[in-house]
Structure formats: C-alpha cells, structure tokens
Enzyme design. Structure first.
Site, PDB file in Angstrom:
ATOM      1  N   ARG A 106       0.811  -1.208   0.000  1.00 47.50           N
ATOM      2  CA  ARG A 106       0.000   0.000   0.000  1.00 47.50           C
ATOM      3  C   ARG A 106       0.848   1.264   0.000  1.00 47.50           C
ATOM      4  O   ARG A 106       0.315   2.363   0.088  1.00 47.50           O
ATOM      5  CB  ARG A 106      -0.883  -0.006   1.232  1.00 47.50           C
ATOM      6  CG  ARG A 106      -2.376   0.158   0.899  1.00 47.50           C
ATOM      7  CD  ARG A 106      -3.122   0.057   2.177  1.00 47.50           C
ATOM      8  NE  ARG A 106      -4.502   0.363   2.115  1.00 47.50           N
ATOM      9  CZ  ARG A 106      -5.468  -0.551   2.084  1.00 47.50           C
ATOM     10  NH1 ARG A 106      -5.196  -1.825   1.967  1.00 47.50           N
ATOM     11  NH2 ARG A 106      -6.719  -0.163   2.151  1.00 47.50           N
ATOM     12  N   ARG A 111     -21.705  -0.617   1.597  1.00 48.56           N
ATOM     13  CA  ARG A 111     -21.027  -1.902   1.881  1.00 48.56           C
ATOM     14  C   ARG A 111     -21.440  -2.448   3.250  1.00 48.56           C
ATOM     15  O   ARG A 111     -21.482  -1.721   4.239  1.00 48.56           O
ATOM     16  CB  ARG A 111     -19.507  -1.710   1.842  1.00 48.56           C
ATOM     17  CG  ARG A 111     -18.753  -2.947   2.348  1.00 48.56           C
ATOM     18  CD  ARG A 111     -17.318  -2.994   1.928  1.00 48.56           C
ATOM     19  NE  ARG A 111     -16.555  -1.818   2.297  1.00 48.56           N
ATOM     20  CZ  ARG A 111     -15.317  -1.569   1.831  1.00 48.56           C
ATOM     21  NH1 ARG A 111     -14.735  -2.413   0.995  1.00 48.56           N
ATOM     22  NH2 ARG A 111     -14.681  -0.484   2.196  1.00 48.56           N
ATOM     23  N   ARG A 124     -18.671  -1.425   8.278  1.00 50.31           N
ATOM     24  CA  ARG A 124     -17.333  -1.257   8.854  1.00 50.31           C
ATOM     25  C   ARG A 124     -17.213   0.107   9.522  1.00 50.31           C
ATOM     26  O   ARG A 124     -17.693   1.108   8.981  1.00 50.31           O
ATOM     27  CB  ARG A 124     -16.288  -1.345   7.724  1.00 50.31           C
ATOM     28  CG  ARG A 124     -15.861  -2.755   7.413  1.00 50.31           C
ATOM     29  CD  ARG A 124     -15.071  -2.858   6.136  1.00 50.31           C
ATOM     30  NE  ARG A 124     -13.916  -1.955   6.048  1.00 50.31           N
ATOM     31  CZ  ARG A 124     -12.996  -2.015   5.079  1.00 50.31           C
ATOM     32  NH1 ARG A 124     -13.095  -2.936   4.130  1.00 50.31           N
ATOM     33  NH2 ARG A 124     -11.993  -1.173   5.044  1.00 50.31           N
ATOM     34  N   ARG A 144      -9.218   7.986   3.922  1.00 54.02           N
ATOM     35  CA  ARG A 144      -8.665   6.810   3.241  1.00 54.02           C
ATOM     36  C   ARG A 144      -8.404   7.092   1.769  1.00 54.02           C
ATOM     37  O   ARG A 144      -7.432   6.601   1.194  1.00 54.02           O
ATOM     38  CB  ARG A 144      -9.614   5.608   3.414  1.00 54.02           C
ATOM     39  CG  ARG A 144      -9.544   5.034   4.836  1.00 54.02           C
ATOM     40  CD  ARG A 144     -10.718   4.137   5.151  1.00 54.02           C
ATOM     41  NE  ARG A 144     -10.811   3.010   4.282  1.00 54.02           N
ATOM     42  CZ  ARG A 144     -11.951   2.378   3.978  1.00 54.02           C
ATOM     43  NH1 ARG A 144     -13.100   2.801   4.480  1.00 54.02           N
ATOM     44  NH2 ARG A 144     -11.942   1.351   3.174  1.00 54.02           N
TER      45      ARG A 144
HETATM   46  P1  ADP Z   1     -12.494  -3.033  -1.877  1.00 48.38           P
HETATM   47  O1  ADP Z   1     -12.032  -4.408  -1.442  1.00 48.38           O
HETATM   48  O2  ADP Z   1     -11.776  -2.533  -3.083  1.00 48.38           O
HETATM   49  O3  ADP Z   1     -12.489  -2.026  -0.766  1.00 48.38           O
HETATM   50  P2  ADP Z   1     -15.142  -4.306  -2.043  1.00 48.38           P
HETATM   51  O4  ADP Z   1     -14.882  -5.533  -2.850  1.00 48.38           O
HETATM   52  O5  ADP Z   1     -15.345  -4.473  -0.578  1.00 48.38           O
HETATM   53  O6  ADP Z   1     -14.008  -3.181  -2.343  1.00 48.38           O
HETATM   54  O7  ADP Z   1     -16.406  -3.589  -2.706  1.00 48.38           O
HETATM   55  C1  ADP Z   1     -16.958  -2.383  -2.147  1.00 48.38           C
HETATM   56  C2  ADP Z   1     -18.482  -2.453  -2.206  1.00 48.38           C
HETATM   57  O8  ADP Z   1     -18.884  -2.351  -3.565  1.00 48.38           O
HETATM   58  C3  ADP Z   1     -19.085  -3.753  -1.669  1.00 48.38           C
HETATM   59  O9  ADP Z   1     -20.277  -3.441  -0.968  1.00 48.38           O
HETATM   60  C4  ADP Z   1     -19.370  -4.570  -2.929  1.00 48.38           C
HETATM   61  O10 ADP Z   1     -20.491  -5.433  -2.754  1.00 48.38           O
HETATM   62  C5  ADP Z   1     -19.660  -3.483  -3.957  1.00 48.38           C
HETATM   63  N1  ADP Z   1     -19.224  -3.834  -5.314  1.00 48.38           N
HETATM   64  C6  ADP Z   1     -18.097  -4.503  -5.667  1.00 48.38           C
HETATM   65  N2  ADP Z   1     -18.005  -4.609  -7.013  1.00 48.38           N
HETATM   66  C7  ADP Z   1     -19.115  -3.971  -7.510  1.00 48.38           C
HETATM   67  C8  ADP Z   1     -19.622  -3.738  -8.833  1.00 48.38           C
HETATM   68  N3  ADP Z   1     -18.958  -4.178  -9.923  1.00 48.38           N
HETATM   69  N4  ADP Z   1     -20.779  -3.063  -8.960  1.00 48.38           N
HETATM   70  C9  ADP Z   1     -21.440  -2.615  -7.865  1.00 48.38           C
HETATM   71  N5  ADP Z   1     -21.030  -2.808  -6.607  1.00 48.38           N
HETATM   72  C10 ADP Z   1     -19.880  -3.483  -6.426  1.00 48.38           C
HETATM   73  P1  AMP Z   2      -8.970  -2.580   3.472  1.00 44.99           P
HETATM   74  O1  AMP Z   2      -9.715  -3.707   4.067  1.00 44.99           O
HETATM   75  O2  AMP Z   2      -7.982  -3.006   2.420  1.00 44.99           O
HETATM   76  O3  AMP Z   2      -9.863  -1.455   3.013  1.00 44.99           O
HETATM   77  O4  AMP Z   2      -8.056  -1.981   4.640  1.00 44.99           O
HETATM   78  C1  AMP Z   2      -8.632  -1.408   5.796  1.00 44.99           C
HETATM   79  C2  AMP Z   2      -7.562  -0.687   6.621  1.00 44.99           C
HETATM   80  O5  AMP Z   2      -6.577  -1.641   7.090  1.00 44.99           O
HETATM   81  C3  AMP Z   2      -6.764   0.371   5.897  1.00 44.99           C
HETATM   82  O6  AMP Z   2      -7.428   1.642   5.854  1.00 44.99           O
HETATM   83  C4  AMP Z   2      -5.489   0.416   6.757  1.00 44.99           C
HETATM   84  O7  AMP Z   2      -5.706   1.125   7.967  1.00 44.99           O
HETATM   85  C5  AMP Z   2      -5.290  -1.056   7.114  1.00 44.99           C
HETATM   86  N1  AMP Z   2      -4.442  -1.731   6.119  1.00 44.99           N
HETATM   87  C6  AMP Z   2      -4.816  -2.741   5.267  1.00 44.99           C
HETATM   88  N2  AMP Z   2      -3.777  -3.115   4.497  1.00 44.99           N
HETATM   89  C7  AMP Z   2      -2.721  -2.322   4.852  1.00 44.99           C
HETATM   90  C8  AMP Z   2      -1.374  -2.189   4.410  1.00 44.99           C
HETATM   91  N3  AMP Z   2      -0.879  -2.945   3.418  1.00 44.99           N
HETATM   92  N4  AMP Z   2      -0.591  -1.262   5.013  1.00 44.99           N
HETATM   93  C9  AMP Z   2      -1.047  -0.503   6.009  1.00 44.99           C
HETATM   94  N5  AMP Z   2      -2.306  -0.543   6.458  1.00 44.99           N
HETATM   95  C10 AMP Z   2      -3.151  -1.444   5.898  1.00 44.99           C
END
Ligand code: ADP
Ligand code: AMP
Length: 220
Positions: A88, A127, A161, A172
């Site tokens: 990251r 989400r 979350r 973020r």
């Molecule tokens: P990231 O891991 O990048 O933070 P997520 O996979 O958790 O993202 O997805 C964020 C939100 O968007 C979730 O609520 C998921 O269900 C929704 N989402 C993911 N892909 C799509 C899509 N192609 N179209 C609409 N909603 C989506």
């Molecule tokens: P994510 O689930 O990927 O959206 O991550 C949620 C949170 O976890 C981020 O906003 C950071 O606070 C922490 N985090 C996840 N991956 C990393 C990483 N590679 N380095 C530092 N913080 C991280």
C-alpha cells in the site's frame, strides 16, 4: 501466478479477488481482512491496527510487512497468491520485491482497478460485511443478501465497517492518492501494470480481469 490488486478503497478488490483467486486456484490474501480477524480475536496486533484503521491511516509498515510475509509463507501460497490491499506504499512494494527476490520469485502482474471517485463513494456507503469473516462482502443495493442483515455464505450478522464512515473514507481516499497510487508508477517501471475499468456488473469486471491477466501471462 503472483498477482497484486490495486485500486482505491471500495473499487471492488475484495469482491473480484474472491472470484479471481478461485478461478486461478491461488489464495486471496487481504491485509485488511487479516487485520480485521486480529481485531475480532482481540490480539495485540488487532488492538494496534484498529487505532490506525479507525483514523483511516495506514498501519505501520513494520507490523504490516511481517504479517503479510508470514501469510505468504504458508504452504497454500507456494504456487502463487493474489494480494489485495498489500503493498500500500512504495516501501511495502520494495519489501515485497526483496522478499520475492530472496526466494528467486517475482510478481507476474499488477491489476489496477479503475473506478471514478463518485462510484467508489457509493460502493463504500452501502457496503456491509459479515461479523464472522470480513471477506463475505455485500451491498445494500448492488449485492443484496437473500435475507436483510444476514450473510448468505455463513448466516453471520452483516454490519457496516467502522472505517466506512464518511469522514474516515475521505481520509482513506487521501491516503490512497498520496501513499498508494505511487506504487502504480513503481510497478509500471517493471512493466507489470494492467489497468481495467472496474465499472459495471461484478461478473463483467471478473471477465475483463481474467482476459487482461491471460494477455499478461502470454506476454511474460
Ligand atoms: P475493496 O475491497 O476494493 O475495498 P469491495 O470488494 O469491498 O471493495 O467492494 C466495495 C463495495 O462495492 C461492496 O459493498 C461490494 O459489494 C460493492 N461492489 C463490488 N463490485 C461492484 C460492482 N462491480 N458493482 C457494484 N457494486 C460493487
Ligand atoms: P482494506 O480492508 O484493504 O480497506 O483496509 C482497511 C484498513 O486496514 C486500511 O485503511 C489500513 O488502515 C489497514 N491496512 C490494510 N492493508 C494495509 C497495508 N498494506 N498497510 C497498512 N495498512 C493497511
């Protein structure tokens, strides 16, 4: 294959990773999920990580890299892995390169998911994730569970979350632009980046990603 997924928070990395990892028979390694599992198990690492996550900041490199390394060294990851949320920042990317080089391995591709910020904000706002496993991801309109508030996969309770609040999301996104986006140039210099649009249906994005990875695999 050894693949890194990049993209802003809410781009759909976790959602796509689940399908891609399954299609490619490699484990999905999400540092965010690993931190959340530590938080629910009330470990010292979880306590430390939560204090950063709640502010939308990155957890310090030292603990993050050690945790990611430990996971990548598990037997299921010997033939490859799909990294989601790691690296990251550039120092994490350098640490990953060093780690792979010392084992005589390298990354095959960095898949960059492109989504306009307005869409990312909508995805994050709706989400909902499962208490039992934060890799079970839903959305109040785009991916509704069969029963409201209940995980389709395991029956766990769905919740929003803590770090998906509007204020933390703003932070973020800023952290993504300033600290994470530079890794795209870092990996472009190695010729590893494939960029796809992550707009549209989940399954269409998965097909686009598989196609892009196939092309990358042939090019390698
Ligand atoms: P990231 O891991 O990048 O933070 P997520 O996979 O958790 O993202 O997805 C964020 C939100 O968007 C979730 O609520 C998921 O269900 C929704 N989402 C993911 N892909 C799509 C899509 N192609 N179209 C609409 N909603 C989506
Ligand atoms: P994510 O689930 O990927 O959206 O991550 C949620 C949170 O976890 C981020 O906003 C950071 O606070 C922490 N985090 C996840 N991956 C990393 C990483 N590679 N380095 C530092 N913080 C991280």
């Amino acid at each position: 294959m050894r693949i890194v997924l990049v993209g802003p928070p809410g781009a759909g990395k976790g959602t796509q990773a689940a399908f891609l990892a399954n299609n490619l028979s490699i484990p999905h390694i999400s540092t965010g999920d690993l931190f959340r599992a530590n938080i629910s198990q009330k470990t010292e690492l979880g306590k430390l990580a939560k204090s950063y996550m709640d502010r939308g900041e990155l957890v310090p490199d030292e603990v993050t890299i050690a945790m990611a390394k430990d996971r990548m060294e598990k037997p299921d990851a010997v033939n490859g892995f799909l990294l989601d949320g790691f690296p990251r920042n550039v120092s994490q990317a350098e640490a990953l390169d060093e780690m792979l080089q010392s084992e005589g391995m390298k990354l095959d591709a960095v898949l960059d998911l492109e989504v306009p910020e307005a869409e990312v904000v909508k995805r994050i706002a709706g989400r909902r994730i499962c208490r039992n496993d934060s890799a079970h991801v839903f959305h109040v309109t785009y991916k509704q569970p069969a029963k409201e508030g209940v995980c389709d996969v395991c029956g766990g309770e769905l919740y929003q979350r803590d770090d998906d609040s509007e204020e933390t999301v703003r932070k973020r996104l800023e952290v993504y632009h300033t600290q994470t986006e530079p890794i795209i140039d870092y990996y472009k210099a190695q010729g590893l980046v494939v960029t796809i649009s992550a707009l549209g249906k989940v399954e269409d994005v998965t097909s686009r990603a598989m196609e892009a990875l196939r092309r990358e695999d042939h090019a390698a």
